[in-house]
Write an enzyme that holds these catalytic residues in place. Structure first.
Site, PDB file in Angstrom:
ATOM      1  CG  ASN A   9      -1.387   1.524   1.202  1.00 31.37           C
ATOM      2  OD1 ASN A   9      -1.961   2.099   0.187  1.00 31.37           O
ATOM      3  ND2 ASN A   9      -2.496   1.554   2.518  1.00 31.37           N
ATOM      4  CG  HIS A  95      -6.070   2.525   5.106  1.00 29.75           C
ATOM      5  ND1 HIS A  95      -5.250   3.465   6.434  1.00 29.75           N
ATOM      6  CD2 HIS A  95      -4.064   0.750   5.149  1.00 29.75           C
ATOM      7  CE1 HIS A  95      -3.592   2.286   6.188  1.00 29.75           C
ATOM      8  NE2 HIS A  95      -3.497   1.257   6.149  1.00 29.75           N
ATOM      9  N   GLY A 173       3.080   2.151  10.410  1.00 33.54           N
ATOM     10  CA  GLY A 173       3.902   3.492  10.287  1.00 33.54           C
ATOM     11  C   GLY A 173       5.018   4.109  11.556  1.00 33.54           C
ATOM     12  CB  SER A 213       6.373  -1.630  11.659  1.00 37.88           C
ATOM     13  OG  SER A 213       5.562  -0.175  11.960  1.00 37.88           O
TER      14      SER A 213
HETATM   15  P1  13P Z   1       3.484   0.764   7.616  1.00 39.09           P
HETATM   16  O1  13P Z   1       4.017  -0.642   6.933  1.00 39.09           O
HETATM   17  O2  13P Z   1       4.311   1.605   6.537  1.00 39.09           O
HETATM   18  O3  13P Z   1       3.088   0.921   9.170  1.00 39.09           O
HETATM   19  O4  13P Z   1       1.977   0.724   6.828  1.00 39.09           O
HETATM   20  C1  13P Z   1       1.300  -0.262   7.089  1.00 39.09           C
HETATM   21  C2  13P Z   1      -0.366  -0.260   6.667  1.00 39.09           C
HETATM   22  O5  13P Z   1      -1.105   0.900   6.724  1.00 39.09           O
HETATM   23  C3  13P Z   1      -0.889  -1.106   5.440  1.00 39.09           C
HETATM   24  O6  13P Z   1      -1.469  -0.546   4.808  1.00 39.09           O
END
Ligand code: 13P
Length: 255
Positions: A9, A95, A173, A213
């Site tokens: 994503n 999401h 994130g 993550s």
């Molecule tokens: P990260 O892998 O950056 O933590 O994001 C996960 C996410 O929201 C995928 O949809």
């Protein structure tokens, strides 16, 4: 048998040139992968061009959102048939960023889900609790209620065509991944919920991804859990090496 599925994503990242070179690099480096399903979900404006670059490859194209209505006066929105038209196979729905920033409710996600399925696309429906909800002991209740609301009215067949993604908001994130045991516990509970609403067989065949993550160096332990069928990857999907590393980790897992 559930096949492992790794989807990237990209969110609102990468410009046109970097999008194209990332996709071209992935097509090249993942060409030989046959035991894992792979998708990338770039920003909507690049879907058409990247769809062409992915044509004939083993990497599917996905959108990050869609609107529930087929056409009309809905300024700024994109219909499922438009997404299909430019080569999309998948659509991410609900999401946590869309829920938190753009006010999407389970009911809106549910309407979109029915539209995506009616268009013959594969939805990836996201659910997950915030840190506060986890600390208050509400994880199970929150995730179950998002699932029940978002998946309302699906037939067994439609449920089997739907991919779920458990993405704890506190792990997105932040670099703070859920431990494999924490993620597995929720995935198992989602499967139990699906068993009670559909059937054991249906529950055993739905693909449930983990997101939050995921990196090349933690993918293997997460994906080895019995009820984790893949990953929805944010930050680490923006670089060739890290996304390739996650897909390669998935190819080595035997369940
Ligand atoms: P990260 O892998 O950056 O933590 O994001 C996960 C996410 O929201 C995928 O949809």
């Amino acid at each position: 048998m559930r096949r492992l599925f790794i989807a990237g994503n990209w969110k609102m990242n990468l410009d046109r040139g970097h999008s194209l070179s990332l996709v071209q690099g992935l097509v090249e480096s993942l060409r030989g992968v046959s035991n894992v399903d792979i998708a990338v979900c770039p920003p909507a404006v690049y879907l058409g061009e990247l769809g062409k670059a992915l044509h004939g490859s083993n990497i599917g194209l996905g959108a990050q959102n869609a609107y529930s209505k087929p056409e009309g006066a809905f300024t700024g929105e994109i219909s499922c048939s438009m997404l299909k038209d430019v080569g999309c196979r998948y659509v991410i729905l609900g999401h946590s960023e869309r829920r938190a920033i753009f006010g999407e409710t389970d009911q809106m996600v549910n309407e979109k889900l029915h539209a995506v399925l009616a268009a013959g696309l594969t939805p990836i429906v996201c659910v997950g609790e915030t840190l506060q909800q986890r600390e208050n002991g509400q994880t199970q209740q929150v995730v179950r209620s998002q699932c029940v609301g978002s998946l309302a009215g699906l037939s067994h067949d439609q449920m089997l065509k739907t991919v779920l993604a458990y993405e704890p908001v506190w792990a997105i994130g932040t670099g703070k991944t859920a431990t494999p045991a924490q993620a597995e516990e929720v995935h198992q509970d989602i499967r139990n919920l699906l068993e009670s609403h559909f059937s054991r067989e249906t529950s055993q065949n739905v693909i449930i991804l983990y997101g939050g993550s995921v990196k090349a160096d933690n993918a293997q332990e997460l994906l080895s859990e019995p009820n984790i069928d893949g990953a929805l990857v944010g930050g680490a999907s923006l670089k060739l090496d890290s996304f390739e590393g996650i897909v390669k980790a998935a190819t080595s897992i035997k369940k």
